[in-house]
Scaffold this motif. Structure first.
Motif, PDB file in Angstrom:
ATOM      1  N   MET A   1       0.845  -1.182   0.000  1.00 53.38           N
ATOM      2  CA  MET A   1       0.000   0.000   0.000  1.00 53.38           C
ATOM      3  C   MET A   1       0.886   1.238   0.000  1.00 53.38           C
ATOM      4  O   MET A   1       1.794   1.355   0.826  1.00 53.38           O
ATOM      5  CB  MET A   1      -0.916   0.008   1.221  1.00 53.38           C
ATOM      6  N   ASN A   2       0.639   2.121  -0.915  1.00 55.10           N
ATOM      7  CA  ASN A   2       1.436   3.328  -1.072  1.00 55.10           C
ATOM      8  C   ASN A   2       0.611   4.557  -0.705  1.00 55.10           C
ATOM      9  O   ASN A   2      -0.472   4.769  -1.245  1.00 55.10           O
ATOM     10  CB  ASN A   2       1.919   3.435  -2.524  1.00 55.10           C
ATOM     11  N   TYR A   3       1.151   5.354   0.228  1.00 55.58           N
ATOM     12  CA  TYR A   3       0.465   6.577   0.645  1.00 55.58           C
ATOM     13  C   TYR A   3       1.236   7.822   0.206  1.00 55.58           C
ATOM     14  O   TYR A   3       0.958   8.926   0.670  1.00 55.58           O
ATOM     15  CB  TYR A   3       0.285   6.575   2.170  1.00 55.58           C
ATOM     16  N   GLY A   4       2.198   7.600  -0.693  1.00 57.15           N
ATOM     17  CA  GLY A   4       2.982   8.716  -1.200  1.00 57.15           C
ATOM     18  C   GLY A   4       2.649   9.010  -2.649  1.00 57.15           C
ATOM     19  O   GLY A   4       1.528   8.840  -3.108  1.00 57.15           O
ATOM     20  N   GLY A   5       3.662   9.440  -3.394  1.00 59.30           N
ATOM     21  CA  GLY A   5       3.457   9.806  -4.786  1.00 59.30           C
ATOM     22  C   GLY A   5       3.236   8.600  -5.688  1.00 59.30           C
ATOM     23  O   GLY A   5       3.636   7.480  -5.383  1.00 59.30           O
ATOM     24  N   ALA A   6       2.599   8.850  -6.814  1.00 57.80           N
ATOM     25  CA  ALA A   6       2.346   7.791  -7.784  1.00 57.80           C
ATOM     26  C   ALA A   6       3.652   7.362  -8.444  1.00 57.80           C
ATOM     27  O   ALA A   6       4.601   8.136  -8.545  1.00 57.80           O
ATOM     28  CB  ALA A   6       1.362   8.281  -8.847  1.00 57.80           C
ATOM     29  N   TYR A   7       3.697   6.103  -8.872  1.00 55.94           N
ATOM     30  CA  TYR A   7       4.877   5.622  -9.594  1.00 55.94           C
ATOM     31  C   TYR A   7       4.475   4.523 -10.552  1.00 55.94           C
ATOM     32  O   TYR A   7       3.339   4.021 -10.519  1.00 55.94           O
ATOM     33  CB  TYR A   7       5.963   5.143  -8.624  1.00 55.94           C
ATOM     34  N   SER A   8       5.390   4.150 -11.423  1.00 54.22           N
ATOM     35  CA  SER A   8       5.128   3.101 -12.408  1.00 54.22           C
ATOM     36  C   SER A   8       6.329   2.180 -12.482  1.00 54.22           C
ATOM     37  O   SER A   8       7.404   2.495 -11.971  1.00 54.22           O
ATOM     38  CB  SER A   8       4.840   3.705 -13.792  1.00 54.22           C
ATOM     39  N   ILE A   9       6.140   1.009 -13.106  1.00 55.26           N
ATOM     40  CA  ILE A   9       7.248   0.077 -13.311  1.00 55.26           C
ATOM     41  C   ILE A   9       7.353  -0.244 -14.795  1.00 55.26           C
ATOM     42  O   ILE A   9       6.404  -0.064 -15.560  1.00 55.26           O
ATOM     43  CB  ILE A   9       7.067  -1.227 -12.512  1.00 55.26           C
ATOM     44  N   GLN A  10       8.538  -0.689 -15.163  1.00 48.79           N
ATOM     45  CA  GLN A  10       8.773  -1.180 -16.523  1.00 48.79           C
ATOM     46  C   GLN A  10       9.451  -2.545 -16.394  1.00 48.79           C
ATOM     47  O   GLN A  10      10.427  -2.692 -15.662  1.00 48.79           O
ATOM     48  CB  GLN A  10       9.684  -0.243 -17.314  1.00 48.79           C
ATOM     49  N   ASN A  11       8.894  -3.527 -17.097  1.00 49.94           N
ATOM     50  CA  ASN A  11       9.498  -4.856 -17.129  1.00 49.94           C
ATOM     51  C   ASN A  11       9.255  -5.463 -18.509  1.00 49.94           C
ATOM     52  O   ASN A  11       8.587  -4.842 -19.356  1.00 49.94           O
ATOM     53  CB  ASN A  11       8.932  -5.733 -16.006  1.00 49.94           C
ATOM     54  N   PRO A  12       9.798  -6.638 -18.788  1.00 54.18           N
ATOM     55  CA  PRO A  12       9.607  -7.214 -20.125  1.00 54.18           C
ATOM     56  C   PRO A  12       8.146  -7.416 -20.510  1.00 54.18           C
ATOM     57  O   PRO A  12       7.815  -7.451 -21.700  1.00 54.18           O
ATOM     58  CB  PRO A  12      10.340  -8.561 -20.019  1.00 54.18           C
ATOM     59  N   LYS A  13       7.273  -7.517 -19.533  1.00 48.76           N
ATOM     60  CA  LYS A  13       5.849  -7.726 -19.804  1.00 48.76           C
ATOM     61  C   LYS A  13       5.112  -6.419 -20.039  1.00 48.76           C
ATOM     62  O   LYS A  13       4.136  -6.367 -20.792  1.00 48.76           O
ATOM     63  CB  LYS A  13       5.227  -8.473 -18.624  1.00 48.76           C
ATOM     64  N   HIS A  14       5.570  -5.339 -19.394  1.00 46.75           N
ATOM     65  CA  HIS A  14       4.881  -4.050 -19.468  1.00 46.75           C
ATOM     66  C   HIS A  14       5.892  -2.930 -19.730  1.00 46.75           C
ATOM     67  O   HIS A  14       6.744  -2.654 -18.878  1.00 46.75           O
ATOM     68  CB  HIS A  14       4.157  -3.751 -18.159  1.00 46.75           C
ATOM     69  N   PRO A  15       5.814  -2.256 -20.883  1.00 52.38           N
ATOM     70  CA  PRO A  15       6.674  -1.092 -21.126  1.00 52.38           C
ATOM     71  C   PRO A  15       6.468  -0.011 -20.063  1.00 52.38           C
ATOM     72  O   PRO A  15       7.427   0.602 -19.600  1.00 52.38           O
ATOM     73  CB  PRO A  15       6.234  -0.612 -22.511  1.00 52.38           C
ATOM     74  N   VAL A  16       5.202   0.186 -19.665  1.00 51.62           N
ATOM     75  CA  VAL A  16       4.871   1.102 -18.567  1.00 51.62           C
ATOM     76  C   VAL A  16       3.627   0.545 -17.877  1.00 51.62           C
ATOM     77  O   VAL A  16       2.622   0.275 -18.523  1.00 51.62           O
ATOM     78  CB  VAL A  16       4.570   2.530 -19.065  1.00 51.62           C
ATOM     79  N   LEU A  17       3.715   0.370 -16.568  1.00 46.69           N
ATOM     80  CA  LEU A  17       2.577  -0.119 -15.795  1.00 46.69           C
ATOM     81  C   LEU A  17       2.406   0.773 -14.574  1.00 46.69           C
ATOM     82  O   LEU A  17       3.244   0.788 -13.669  1.00 46.69           O
ATOM     83  CB  LEU A  17       2.795  -1.568 -15.358  1.00 46.69           C
ATOM     84  N   ALA A  18       1.314   1.561 -14.565  1.00 50.64           N
ATOM     85  CA  ALA A  18       1.025   2.407 -13.411  1.00 50.64           C
ATOM     86  C   ALA A  18       0.646   1.513 -12.233  1.00 50.64           C
ATOM     87  O   ALA A  18      -0.174   0.601 -12.368  1.00 50.64           O
ATOM     88  CB  ALA A  18      -0.120   3.362 -13.742  1.00 50.64           C
ATOM     89  N   VAL A  19       1.242   1.771 -11.069  1.00 55.36           N
ATOM     90  CA  VAL A  19       1.023   0.929  -9.901  1.00 55.36           C
ATOM     91  C   VAL A  19      -0.101   1.518  -9.048  1.00 55.36           C
ATOM     92  O   VAL A  19      -0.011   2.673  -8.624  1.00 55.36           O
ATOM     93  CB  VAL A  19       2.314   0.816  -9.072  1.00 55.36           C
ATOM     94  N   PRO A  20      -1.160   0.744  -8.785  1.00 53.78           N
ATOM     95  CA  PRO A  20      -2.248   1.241  -7.927  1.00 53.78           C
ATOM     96  C   PRO A  20      -1.747   1.542  -6.518  1.00 53.78           C
ATOM     97  O   PRO A  20      -0.719   1.022  -6.074  1.00 53.78           O
ATOM     98  CB  PRO A  20      -3.251   0.070  -7.914  1.00 53.78           C
TER      99      PRO A  20
END
Length: 228
Positions: A1-20
């Motif tokens: 659970m994140n209570y700070g700023g938004a962030y995203s990840i990049q991996n071989p499956k997802h060029p960009v995936l916004a993290v809930p």
């Protein structure tokens, strides 16, 4: 659970995936990168490999390399838990709320752990240095049934999970030795590799970098952070 700023990840499956803000993730099968917009403030639980399936019955192969909103998986009541944890005044209270939620869930289960849990935990204990064929024989279980259950409970095959754990052991040794490796041959041998080229290929496949480059860059990063 994140209570700070938004962030995203990049991996071989997802060029960009916004993290809930509140999410479930399964087994990572490759390295990934984080893109932060601001400081993050997180609290969460890292389960043993079959833990999420045992508690919630989730098909873990659907969550490998993913970040899925908690409410989409466990229902809208997860928003209430997220809000309560966010309103907590300190880390100890947040952890207590999470622990109570999981203990309540565990108390409603009947014998949630089985031989697949045992096998997955044994792979961790053995640092991935284990013969999966012999493990299946020792468990007196049908190979096809074991492979199906392991994929369901962990998200990847047993053989692939063992490979992940071996690389995880190497990375743990890097950290323990502050990224300085004095004897590569000894480290490779202790990790169960008998062929240096195989080790380099596998390490590069999981991390995206050759071992010496990976170690050197993290030494430089550690030095940079210590100077800030």
């Amino acid at each position: 659970m994140n209570y700070g700023g938004a962030y995203s990840i990049q991996n071989p499956k997802h060029p960009v995936l916004a993290v809930p803000s509140a999410f479930i993730t399964g087994q990572a099968t490759h390295s990934y990168q984080l893109t932060l917009q601001d400081r993050i403030d997180m609290v969460g639980v890292v389960f043993k490999p079959a833990g999420l399936n045992s508690l919630f019955g989730l098909p873990m192969y659907e969550f490998s390399d993913e970040r899925v909103a908690l409410s989409d998986v466990l229902g809208n009541n997860m928003q209430e838990l997220y809000d309560r944890i966010g309103e907590a005044s300190d880390a100890a209270t947040r952890i207590a709320l999470l622990e109570q939620f999981l203990l309540d869930r565990l108390s409603r289960l009947k014998s949630p752990f089985n031989r697949t849990d045992y096998a997955a935990n044994l792979i961790i204990e053995k640092r991935g240095i284990i013969n999966i064929n012999e493990l299946i024989d020792d468990l007196y279980i049908c190979r096809r049934q074991f492979e199906r259950q392991f994929l369901q409970k962990v998200g990847v095959s047993a053989k692939y999970y063992a490979r992940i754990r071996r690389i995880g052991y190497i990375l743990g040794e890097f950290v323990a030795n502050r990224w300085h490796v004095t004897d590569w041959h000894e480290l490779i041998y202790r990790a169960g590799y008998y062929d240096q080229s195989h080790f380099i290929k596998e390490f590069t496949g999981f991390t995206g970098k050759r071992p010496t480059v990976y170690a050197r860059q993290n030494i430089e990063l550690a030095k940079y952070l210590s100077e800030q």
